[in-house]
Design an enzyme around this catalytic site. Structure first.
Site, mmCIF file in Angstrom:
data_model
loop_
_atom_site.group_PDB
_atom_site.id
_atom_site.type_symbol
_atom_site.label_atom_id
_atom_site.label_comp_id
_atom_site.label_asym_id
_atom_site.label_seq_id
_atom_site.Cartn_x
_atom_site.Cartn_y
_atom_site.Cartn_z
ATOM 1 N N ARG A 59 23.593 29.718 79.063
ATOM 2 C CA ARG A 59 23.154 30.916 78.321
ATOM 3 C C ARG A 59 21.812 30.673 77.625
ATOM 4 N NH1 ARG A 59 25.211 32.196 73.553
ATOM 5 N NH2 ARG A 59 27.268 31.401 74.048
ATOM 6 N N TYR A 112 13.779 55.659 82.698
ATOM 7 C CA TYR A 112 15.023 55.494 83.437
ATOM 8 C C TYR A 112 16.183 55.953 82.522
ATOM 9 C CZ TYR A 112 19.181 53.159 85.103
ATOM 10 O OH TYR A 112 20.471 52.890 85.492
ATOM 11 N N ASP A 186 7.429 48.907 80.874
ATOM 12 C CA ASP A 186 8.362 48.653 81.973
ATOM 13 C C ASP A 186 7.558 48.731 83.264
ATOM 14 O OD1 ASP A 186 10.213 48.922 84.072
ATOM 15 O OD2 ASP A 186 11.734 49.754 82.736
ATOM 16 N N LYS A 211 15.103 45.550 91.526
ATOM 17 C CA LYS A 211 14.328 46.406 92.420
ATOM 18 C C LYS A 211 13.360 45.567 93.271
ATOM 19 C CE LYS A 211 16.634 49.652 90.362
ATOM 20 N NZ LYS A 211 17.091 49.128 89.115
HETATM 21 N N1 LCS Z 1 13.846 50.190 84.212
HETATM 22 C C1 LCS Z 1 13.648 51.020 85.259
HETATM 23 C C2 LCS Z 1 12.317 51.666 85.447
HETATM 24 C C3 LCS Z 1 14.707 51.278 86.124
HETATM 25 O O1 LCS Z 1 14.486 52.113 87.142
HETATM 26 C C4 LCS Z 1 15.961 50.668 85.898
HETATM 27 C C5 LCS Z 1 17.137 50.912 86.788
HETATM 28 C C6 LCS Z 1 16.117 49.829 84.793
HETATM 29 C C7 LCS Z 1 15.029 49.593 83.987
HETATM 30 C C8 LCS Z 1 17.432 49.139 84.490
HETATM 31 O O2 LCS Z 1 17.593 48.104 85.368
HETATM 32 P P1 LCS Z 1 19.042 47.517 85.839
HETATM 33 O O3 LCS Z 1 19.788 47.217 84.605
HETATM 34 O O4 LCS Z 1 19.681 48.573 86.662
HETATM 35 O O5 LCS Z 1 18.647 46.307 86.607
HETATM 36 N N2 LCS Z 1 16.953 51.996 87.652
HETATM 37 C C9 LCS Z 1 17.796 52.462 88.480
HETATM 38 C C10 LCS Z 1 17.544 53.586 89.265
HETATM 39 O O6 LCS Z 1 16.529 54.294 89.200
HETATM 40 N N3 LCS Z 1 18.547 53.791 90.075
HETATM 41 O O7 LCS Z 1 19.567 52.908 89.849
HETATM 42 C C11 LCS Z 1 19.168 52.010 88.781
#
Ligand code: LCS
Length: 397
Positions: A59, A112, A186, A211
Protein backbone atom coordinates in the site's frame (compact mmCIF):
# COMPACT_ATOMS: atom_id res chain seq x y z
CA UNK A 1 22.06 7.70 -23.25
CA UNK A 2 19.96 9.58 -20.70
CA UNK A 3 16.25 8.99 -20.99
CA UNK A 4 15.49 12.72 -20.57
CA UNK A 5 16.86 13.46 -24.01
CA UNK A 6 14.85 10.73 -25.76
CA UNK A 7 11.62 10.95 -27.70
CA UNK A 8 8.24 10.02 -26.20
CA UNK A 9 8.12 6.52 -27.70
CA UNK A 10 11.61 5.72 -26.41
CA UNK A 11 10.77 7.01 -22.93
CA UNK A 12 7.57 4.95 -22.87
CA UNK A 13 9.71 1.85 -23.37
CA UNK A 14 12.85 2.67 -21.37
CA UNK A 15 12.26 5.42 -18.78
CA UNK A 16 12.24 4.32 -15.17
CA UNK A 17 13.25 0.72 -15.89
CA UNK A 18 15.40 -0.94 -13.23
CA UNK A 19 17.99 -3.49 -14.36
CA UNK A 20 17.17 -6.96 -12.99
CA UNK A 21 20.44 -7.85 -11.29
CA UNK A 22 19.21 -11.25 -10.12
CA UNK A 23 18.21 -12.94 -13.39
CA UNK A 24 18.57 -10.28 -16.10
CA UNK A 25 14.87 -10.30 -17.02
CA UNK A 26 14.12 -7.96 -19.94
CA UNK A 27 10.69 -6.94 -18.67
CA UNK A 28 9.95 -5.69 -15.16
CA UNK A 29 9.03 -8.66 -12.94
CA UNK A 30 5.69 -8.75 -11.15
CA UNK A 31 6.43 -8.45 -7.43
CA UNK A 32 3.10 -9.92 -6.37
CA UNK A 33 3.86 -9.51 -2.70
CA UNK A 34 1.83 -7.62 -0.14
CA UNK A 35 4.70 -7.18 2.30
CA UNK A 36 8.52 -7.03 2.37
CA UNK A 37 10.89 -8.75 4.78
CA UNK A 38 13.14 -6.75 7.11
CA UNK A 39 16.61 -8.00 8.13
CA UNK A 40 15.88 -6.99 11.69
CA UNK A 41 13.41 -5.22 13.92
CA UNK A 42 15.69 -2.17 13.84
CA UNK A 43 15.68 -2.09 10.05
CA UNK A 44 11.86 -2.18 10.00
CA UNK A 45 11.83 0.77 12.40
CA UNK A 46 14.27 2.72 10.23
CA UNK A 47 12.14 2.14 7.13
CA UNK A 48 8.98 3.31 8.91
CA UNK A 49 10.85 6.37 10.18
CA UNK A 50 12.00 7.18 6.62
CA UNK A 51 15.66 6.87 7.72
CA UNK A 52 16.35 4.02 5.27
CA UNK A 53 15.04 3.43 1.74
CA UNK A 54 13.33 0.14 0.98
CA UNK A 55 9.92 -1.39 0.60
CA UNK A 56 7.62 -2.01 3.58
CA UNK A 57 4.12 -2.92 2.42
CA UNK A 58 2.53 -2.67 -1.04
CA UNK A 59 0.00 0.00 0.00
CA UNK A 60 3.02 2.29 0.50
CA UNK A 61 5.03 1.15 -2.51
CA UNK A 62 5.99 -1.88 -4.61
CA UNK A 63 8.94 -2.48 -6.98
CA UNK A 64 6.77 -3.21 -10.07
CA UNK A 65 4.60 -0.18 -9.37
CA UNK A 66 7.64 2.06 -8.71
CA UNK A 67 8.97 1.42 -12.22
CA UNK A 68 5.56 2.28 -13.63
CA UNK A 69 5.35 5.47 -11.55
CA UNK A 70 8.80 6.64 -12.69
CA UNK A 71 7.83 5.99 -16.30
CA UNK A 72 4.54 7.90 -16.10
CA UNK A 73 6.28 10.81 -14.33
CA UNK A 74 8.78 10.93 -17.23
CA UNK A 75 6.00 10.81 -19.84
CA UNK A 76 4.06 13.65 -18.19
CA UNK A 77 7.16 15.73 -17.37
CA UNK A 78 6.46 15.57 -13.63
CA UNK A 79 8.89 15.07 -10.76
CA UNK A 80 6.92 12.10 -9.45
CA UNK A 81 3.80 10.02 -10.06
CA UNK A 82 1.55 7.91 -7.86
CA UNK A 83 -0.28 4.89 -9.26
CA UNK A 84 -3.75 4.14 -7.93
CA UNK A 85 -6.37 1.40 -8.27
CA UNK A 86 -8.60 3.53 -10.53
CA UNK A 87 -8.96 6.99 -12.01
CA UNK A 88 -11.46 7.79 -9.25
CA UNK A 89 -8.86 6.53 -6.75
CA UNK A 90 -6.39 9.05 -8.19
CA UNK A 91 -8.85 11.94 -8.20
CA UNK A 92 -10.18 11.29 -4.70
CA UNK A 93 -6.69 10.65 -3.20
CA UNK A 94 -5.56 13.93 -4.79
CA UNK A 95 -8.55 16.02 -3.70
CA UNK A 96 -8.65 14.62 -0.14
CA UNK A 97 -4.99 15.71 0.13
CA UNK A 98 -5.60 19.24 -1.16
CA UNK A 99 -8.97 20.10 0.40
CA UNK A 100 -10.28 20.27 3.95
CA UNK A 101 -13.35 21.71 5.67
CA UNK A 102 -13.72 25.43 5.01
CA UNK A 103 -11.75 25.34 1.74
CA UNK A 104 -13.06 26.08 -1.73
CA UNK A 105 -12.66 24.31 -5.09
CA UNK A 106 -13.51 25.71 -8.51
CA UNK A 107 -14.45 22.92 -10.92
CA UNK A 108 -15.48 22.88 -14.53
CA UNK A 109 -19.12 21.81 -14.90
CA UNK A 110 -18.29 19.30 -17.64
CA UNK A 111 -16.58 16.33 -16.03
CA UNK A 112 -16.71 12.55 -16.11
CA UNK A 113 -19.94 11.65 -14.23
CA UNK A 114 -18.32 10.14 -11.11
CA UNK A 115 -15.83 13.03 -10.79
CA UNK A 116 -18.86 15.34 -10.92
CA UNK A 117 -20.57 13.20 -8.26
CA UNK A 118 -17.49 13.32 -6.00
CA UNK A 119 -17.33 17.11 -6.26
CA UNK A 120 -21.07 17.75 -6.30
CA UNK A 121 -22.26 15.33 -3.60
CA UNK A 122 -19.26 13.65 -1.95
CA UNK A 123 -16.65 16.16 -0.90
CA UNK A 124 -19.23 18.84 -0.05
CA UNK A 125 -20.55 16.61 2.76
CA UNK A 126 -17.26 17.26 4.54
CA UNK A 127 -17.43 21.06 4.51
CA UNK A 128 -15.62 21.76 1.23
CA UNK A 129 -17.29 24.37 -0.97
CA UNK A 130 -17.38 23.71 -4.72
CA UNK A 131 -18.34 26.14 -7.50
CA UNK A 132 -19.02 24.64 -10.91
CA UNK A 133 -18.15 27.02 -13.71
CA UNK A 134 -17.01 26.99 -17.32
CA UNK A 135 -13.19 27.08 -17.12
CA UNK A 136 -12.96 27.93 -20.83
CA UNK A 137 -14.39 31.33 -19.75
CA UNK A 138 -11.40 33.07 -18.14
CA UNK A 139 -13.57 35.84 -16.63
CA UNK A 140 -15.63 33.17 -14.86
CA UNK A 141 -12.46 31.60 -13.41
CA UNK A 142 -11.21 35.01 -12.25
CA UNK A 143 -14.47 36.07 -10.63
CA UNK A 144 -14.78 32.82 -8.63
CA UNK A 145 -11.29 32.80 -7.07
CA UNK A 146 -11.43 33.34 -3.29
CA UNK A 147 -8.88 33.59 -0.48
CA UNK A 148 -9.83 30.05 0.61
CA UNK A 149 -9.65 28.53 -2.91
CA UNK A 150 -7.27 25.55 -2.90
CA UNK A 151 -7.84 23.96 -6.32
CA UNK A 152 -9.13 24.60 -9.82
CA UNK A 153 -10.19 21.29 -11.36
CA UNK A 154 -10.74 20.69 -15.07
CA UNK A 155 -10.71 18.18 -17.92
CA UNK A 156 -9.53 19.08 -21.41
CA UNK A 157 -10.74 17.74 -23.78
CA UNK A 158 -13.71 17.26 -21.46
CA UNK A 159 -15.83 14.15 -21.16
CA UNK A 160 -18.23 13.87 -23.03
CA UNK A 161 -18.54 17.06 -25.13
CA UNK A 162 -14.81 17.56 -25.89
CA UNK A 163 -14.85 21.13 -24.55
CA UNK A 164 -11.35 22.64 -24.59
CA UNK A 165 -9.92 24.77 -21.78
CA UNK A 166 -6.74 26.81 -22.26
CA UNK A 167 -4.47 25.22 -19.63
CA UNK A 168 -1.74 27.88 -19.88
CA UNK A 169 -4.15 30.82 -19.58
CA UNK A 170 -6.09 29.32 -16.66
CA UNK A 171 -2.87 28.36 -14.83
CA UNK A 172 -1.39 31.83 -15.26
CA UNK A 173 -4.54 33.58 -14.11
CA UNK A 174 -4.92 31.30 -11.06
CA UNK A 175 -1.25 31.50 -10.03
CA UNK A 176 -1.18 35.30 -10.45
CA UNK A 177 -3.99 35.37 -7.88
CA UNK A 178 -2.37 32.85 -5.50
CA UNK A 179 0.55 30.59 -6.42
CA UNK A 180 -0.52 28.05 -3.75
CA UNK A 181 -3.73 27.11 -5.58
CA UNK A 182 -3.36 23.79 -7.38
CA UNK A 183 -4.52 23.67 -10.98
CA UNK A 184 -5.49 20.01 -11.40
CA UNK A 185 -5.96 18.79 -14.96
CA UNK A 186 -7.49 15.44 -15.89
CA UNK A 187 -5.44 14.42 -18.93
CA UNK A 188 -7.28 11.14 -19.59
CA UNK A 189 -8.77 12.06 -22.99
CA UNK A 190 -5.50 13.42 -24.46
CA UNK A 191 -2.96 11.10 -22.78
CA UNK A 192 0.61 12.34 -22.28
CA UNK A 193 1.39 11.39 -25.89
CA UNK A 194 -0.71 14.37 -27.03
CA UNK A 195 -0.72 16.87 -24.16
CA UNK A 196 1.43 17.63 -21.09
CA UNK A 197 -0.51 19.98 -18.77
CA UNK A 198 2.48 20.35 -16.38
CA UNK A 199 4.54 21.95 -19.18
CA UNK A 200 1.65 24.38 -19.75
CA UNK A 201 1.58 25.53 -16.11
CA UNK A 202 -0.79 23.09 -14.36
CA UNK A 203 0.37 21.79 -10.96
CA UNK A 204 -1.14 18.32 -10.97
CA UNK A 205 -2.20 15.85 -13.66
CA UNK A 206 -4.66 13.07 -12.92
CA UNK A 207 -5.45 10.12 -15.16
CA UNK A 208 -7.83 7.29 -15.56
CA UNK A 209 -5.13 4.87 -16.74
CA UNK A 210 -7.98 2.44 -17.43
CA UNK A 211 -8.17 4.24 -20.78
CA UNK A 212 -5.36 5.09 -23.23
CA UNK A 213 -2.42 4.52 -20.85
CA UNK A 214 -3.29 0.85 -20.54
CA UNK A 215 -5.18 0.74 -23.81
CA UNK A 216 -6.35 -2.86 -23.82
CA UNK A 217 -9.57 -2.83 -21.80
CA UNK A 218 -8.24 -5.19 -19.13
CA UNK A 219 -7.11 -2.95 -16.25
CA UNK A 220 -8.70 -0.33 -13.99
CA UNK A 221 -6.05 2.14 -12.76
CA UNK A 222 -5.18 5.79 -12.23
CA UNK A 223 -2.32 8.25 -11.67
CA UNK A 224 -1.58 11.49 -9.91
CA UNK A 225 1.48 13.31 -11.29
CA UNK A 226 3.19 16.48 -10.05
CA UNK A 227 5.92 17.83 -7.76
CA UNK A 228 7.67 15.17 -5.65
CA UNK A 229 6.65 16.80 -2.34
CA UNK A 230 3.00 16.89 -3.27
CA UNK A 231 2.97 13.33 -4.66
CA UNK A 232 4.59 12.21 -1.38
CA UNK A 233 1.70 13.81 0.53
CA UNK A 234 -0.89 12.16 -1.72
CA UNK A 235 0.85 8.80 -1.22
CA UNK A 236 1.17 9.06 2.57
CA UNK A 237 -2.23 10.69 3.26
CA UNK A 238 -4.66 10.62 0.32
CA UNK A 239 -3.81 7.07 -0.70
CA UNK A 240 -2.38 5.42 2.42
CA UNK A 241 -4.95 6.73 4.90
CA UNK A 242 -7.94 8.23 3.10
CA UNK A 243 -8.77 6.02 0.13
CA UNK A 244 -6.46 2.98 0.27
CA UNK A 245 -6.89 2.87 -3.51
CA UNK A 246 -3.66 1.01 -4.16
CA UNK A 247 -2.81 -0.49 -7.55
CA UNK A 248 -2.22 -4.22 -7.71
CA UNK A 249 1.28 -5.24 -8.96
CA UNK A 250 -0.21 -7.42 -11.72
CA UNK A 251 -2.14 -4.40 -13.02
CA UNK A 252 1.09 -2.37 -12.85
CA UNK A 253 2.77 -4.99 -15.05
CA UNK A 254 -0.06 -4.86 -17.61
CA UNK A 255 0.20 -1.05 -17.67
CA UNK A 256 3.94 -1.27 -18.31
CA UNK A 257 3.18 -3.52 -21.25
CA UNK A 258 0.44 -1.23 -22.58
CA UNK A 259 2.58 1.92 -22.30
CA UNK A 260 5.19 0.54 -24.70
CA UNK A 261 2.79 1.15 -27.60
CA UNK A 262 1.05 4.31 -26.35
CA UNK A 263 2.56 6.61 -28.97
CA UNK A 264 1.76 4.22 -31.83
CA UNK A 265 -1.76 3.59 -30.58
CA UNK A 266 -2.53 7.30 -30.13
CA UNK A 267 -1.52 8.01 -33.74
CA UNK A 268 -4.06 5.42 -34.97
CA UNK A 269 -6.78 6.58 -32.52
CA UNK A 270 -6.32 10.16 -33.77
CA UNK A 271 -6.36 9.16 -37.43
CA UNK A 272 -9.55 7.14 -37.00
CA UNK A 273 -11.33 9.81 -34.92
CA UNK A 274 -10.45 12.60 -37.30
CA UNK A 275 -11.66 10.66 -40.36
CA UNK A 276 -14.86 9.63 -38.57
CA UNK A 277 -15.48 13.23 -37.46
CA UNK A 278 -15.07 14.43 -41.05
CA UNK A 279 -17.43 11.70 -42.31
CA UNK A 280 -20.09 12.45 -39.66
CA UNK A 281 -19.91 16.21 -40.36
CA UNK A 282 -20.92 15.53 -43.97
CA UNK A 283 -23.73 13.05 -43.26
CA UNK A 284 -27.25 14.57 -43.58
CA UNK A 285 -28.58 12.61 -40.56
CA UNK A 286 -26.00 14.21 -38.25
CA UNK A 287 -26.78 17.53 -36.62
CA UNK A 288 -23.60 18.34 -34.72
CA UNK A 289 -20.12 16.84 -34.27
CA UNK A 290 -17.80 17.64 -31.34
CA UNK A 291 -14.18 16.95 -32.27
CA UNK A 292 -11.38 19.39 -31.43
CA UNK A 293 -9.73 18.70 -34.77
CA UNK A 294 -12.67 20.19 -36.70
CA UNK A 295 -12.18 23.86 -37.61
CA UNK A 296 -15.80 24.44 -36.54
CA UNK A 297 -15.03 23.30 -32.94
CA UNK A 298 -15.06 26.25 -30.51
CA UNK A 299 -11.77 25.21 -28.91
CA UNK A 300 -10.00 24.19 -32.15
CA UNK A 301 -7.29 26.87 -32.07
CA UNK A 302 -6.46 26.32 -28.39
CA UNK A 303 -6.39 22.55 -28.94
CA UNK A 304 -4.06 23.01 -31.93
CA UNK A 305 -1.73 24.99 -29.64
CA UNK A 306 -1.75 22.80 -26.56
CA UNK A 307 -2.16 19.31 -28.08
CA UNK A 308 0.10 17.45 -30.52
CA UNK A 309 -2.97 15.92 -32.18
CA UNK A 310 -6.70 16.04 -31.47
CA UNK A 311 -7.30 12.68 -29.84
CA UNK A 312 -9.41 9.59 -30.36
CA UNK A 313 -12.65 10.80 -28.74
CA UNK A 314 -15.61 12.49 -30.40
CA UNK A 315 -19.27 13.01 -29.69
CA UNK A 316 -22.19 13.89 -31.90
CA UNK A 317 -25.93 14.46 -32.11
CA UNK A 318 -28.13 13.02 -34.82
CA UNK A 319 -31.29 14.66 -36.14
CA UNK A 320 -34.24 13.36 -34.15
CA UNK A 321 -32.51 13.68 -30.74
CA UNK A 322 -32.19 10.97 -28.16
CA UNK A 323 -34.54 8.45 -29.78
CA UNK A 324 -32.75 8.62 -33.12
CA UNK A 325 -29.37 8.51 -31.36
CA UNK A 326 -30.29 5.31 -29.53
CA UNK A 327 -31.61 3.77 -32.73
CA UNK A 328 -28.29 4.50 -34.40
CA UNK A 329 -26.28 2.98 -31.55
CA UNK A 330 -28.42 -0.17 -31.58
CA UNK A 331 -28.02 -0.55 -35.35
CA UNK A 332 -24.21 -0.68 -35.24
CA UNK A 333 -22.64 -4.08 -35.84
CA UNK A 334 -18.89 -3.52 -35.41
CA UNK A 335 -18.70 -0.56 -33.04
CA UNK A 336 -19.49 -1.92 -29.58
CA UNK A 337 -22.01 -0.45 -27.12
CA UNK A 338 -20.04 0.01 -23.88
CA UNK A 339 -18.75 2.70 -21.57
CA UNK A 340 -14.98 3.25 -21.05
CA UNK A 341 -12.73 4.47 -23.82
CA UNK A 342 -9.22 4.31 -25.22
CA UNK A 343 -9.35 0.61 -26.02
CA UNK A 344 -8.45 -1.21 -29.24
CA UNK A 345 -12.19 -1.78 -29.79
CA UNK A 346 -14.27 1.24 -30.85
CA UNK A 347 -16.83 1.90 -28.11
CA UNK A 348 -20.02 3.92 -28.30
CA UNK A 349 -22.34 5.08 -25.51
CA UNK A 350 -25.10 7.50 -24.51
CA UNK A 351 -23.67 9.82 -21.78
CA UNK A 352 -26.99 11.14 -20.42
CA UNK A 353 -28.13 7.63 -19.41
CA UNK A 354 -24.71 6.05 -18.80
CA UNK A 355 -21.39 7.80 -17.95
CA UNK A 356 -23.14 11.04 -16.98
CA UNK A 357 -26.25 9.62 -15.32
CA UNK A 358 -24.99 11.27 -12.10
CA UNK A 359 -26.07 14.63 -13.60
CA UNK A 360 -29.70 15.74 -13.28
CA UNK A 361 -31.43 16.90 -16.48
CA UNK A 362 -30.85 20.53 -15.37
CA UNK A 363 -27.17 19.89 -14.63
CA UNK A 364 -26.70 18.25 -18.03
CA UNK A 365 -28.28 21.27 -19.73
CA UNK A 366 -26.14 23.70 -17.71
CA UNK A 367 -22.99 21.80 -18.74
CA UNK A 368 -23.82 21.63 -22.43
CA UNK A 369 -24.41 17.86 -22.50
CA UNK A 370 -27.35 17.34 -24.86
CA UNK A 371 -29.90 14.61 -23.98
CA UNK A 372 -29.27 12.96 -27.37
CA UNK A 373 -25.47 13.23 -27.32
CA UNK A 374 -23.65 10.05 -28.43
CA UNK A 375 -19.99 9.54 -27.47
CA UNK A 376 -17.61 7.49 -29.60
CA UNK A 377 -14.15 6.23 -28.65
CA UNK A 378 -12.43 5.53 -31.96
CA UNK A 379 -10.50 2.30 -31.59
CA UNK A 380 -7.65 0.79 -33.58
CA UNK A 381 -9.67 -0.99 -36.26
CA UNK A 382 -9.34 -0.08 -39.93
CA UNK A 383 -10.99 3.29 -40.57
CA UNK A 384 -13.01 2.13 -43.59
CA UNK A 385 -14.67 -0.62 -41.53
CA UNK A 386 -15.70 1.85 -38.81
CA UNK A 387 -17.05 4.35 -41.33
CA UNK A 388 -18.95 1.61 -43.21
CA UNK A 389 -20.58 0.53 -39.92
CA UNK A 390 -21.59 4.10 -39.07
CA UNK A 391 -22.80 4.81 -42.62
CA UNK A 392 -25.04 1.76 -42.70
CA UNK A 393 -26.63 2.66 -39.35
CA UNK A 394 -27.00 6.37 -40.19
CA UNK A 395 -28.53 5.66 -43.61
CA UNK A 396 -31.28 3.69 -41.85
CA UNK A 397 -32.42 6.67 -39.76
N1 LCS B 1 -11.52 10.84 -15.57
C1 LCS B 1 -12.09 10.70 -16.79
C2 LCS B 1 -11.95 11.80 -17.80
C3 LCS B 1 -12.81 9.55 -17.07
O1 LCS B 1 -13.37 9.45 -18.28
C4 LCS B 1 -12.94 8.55 -16.08
C5 LCS B 1 -13.72 7.29 -16.32
C6 LCS B 1 -12.35 8.75 -14.84
C7 LCS B 1 -11.62 9.89 -14.63
C8 LCS B 1 -12.44 7.71 -13.73
O2 LCS B 1 -11.60 6.68 -14.03
P1 LCS B 1 -11.82 5.14 -13.52
O3 LCS B 1 -12.00 5.21 -12.06
O4 LCS B 1 -13.02 4.63 -14.23
O5 LCS B 1 -10.55 4.50 -13.94
N2 LCS B 1 -14.51 7.35 -17.47
C9 LCS B 1 -15.31 6.45 -17.89
C10 LCS B 1 -16.11 6.62 -19.02
O6 LCS B 1 -16.20 7.66 -19.68
N3 LCS B 1 -16.77 5.52 -19.26
O7 LCS B 1 -16.54 4.58 -18.30
C11 LCS B 1 -15.61 5.12 -17.33
Amino acid sequence: MKNDACGFGTKAIHAGNVKDLQYGALTTPIYQSSTFVFDSCEQGGRRFAGAENGYIYTRLGNPTTSVLESKVAALEGGEAALATASGMGAISSCLWTIASAGKHIIADGTLYGCTFALLNHGIQRYGVDVDFIDTSDLDAVKSHLRPNTVAVYLETPANPNLKITDIAEVSKLVHDYNSEIKVVCDNTFASPALQNPLFLGADVVVHSATKYLNGHGDVVAGFVVGKADFIGQVRMFGLKDMTGAVLDPLAAFLLLRGLKTLELRMARHCENASKIAAFLSEHPAVEKVNYPGLKTHKGHEIAARQMKDFGGMLSFEVRGGKEAGMKLVNALQLITVAVSLGDAESLIEHPASMTHATYSAEELAASGIAPGLIRLSAGLENTEDLIADLKKALDQL
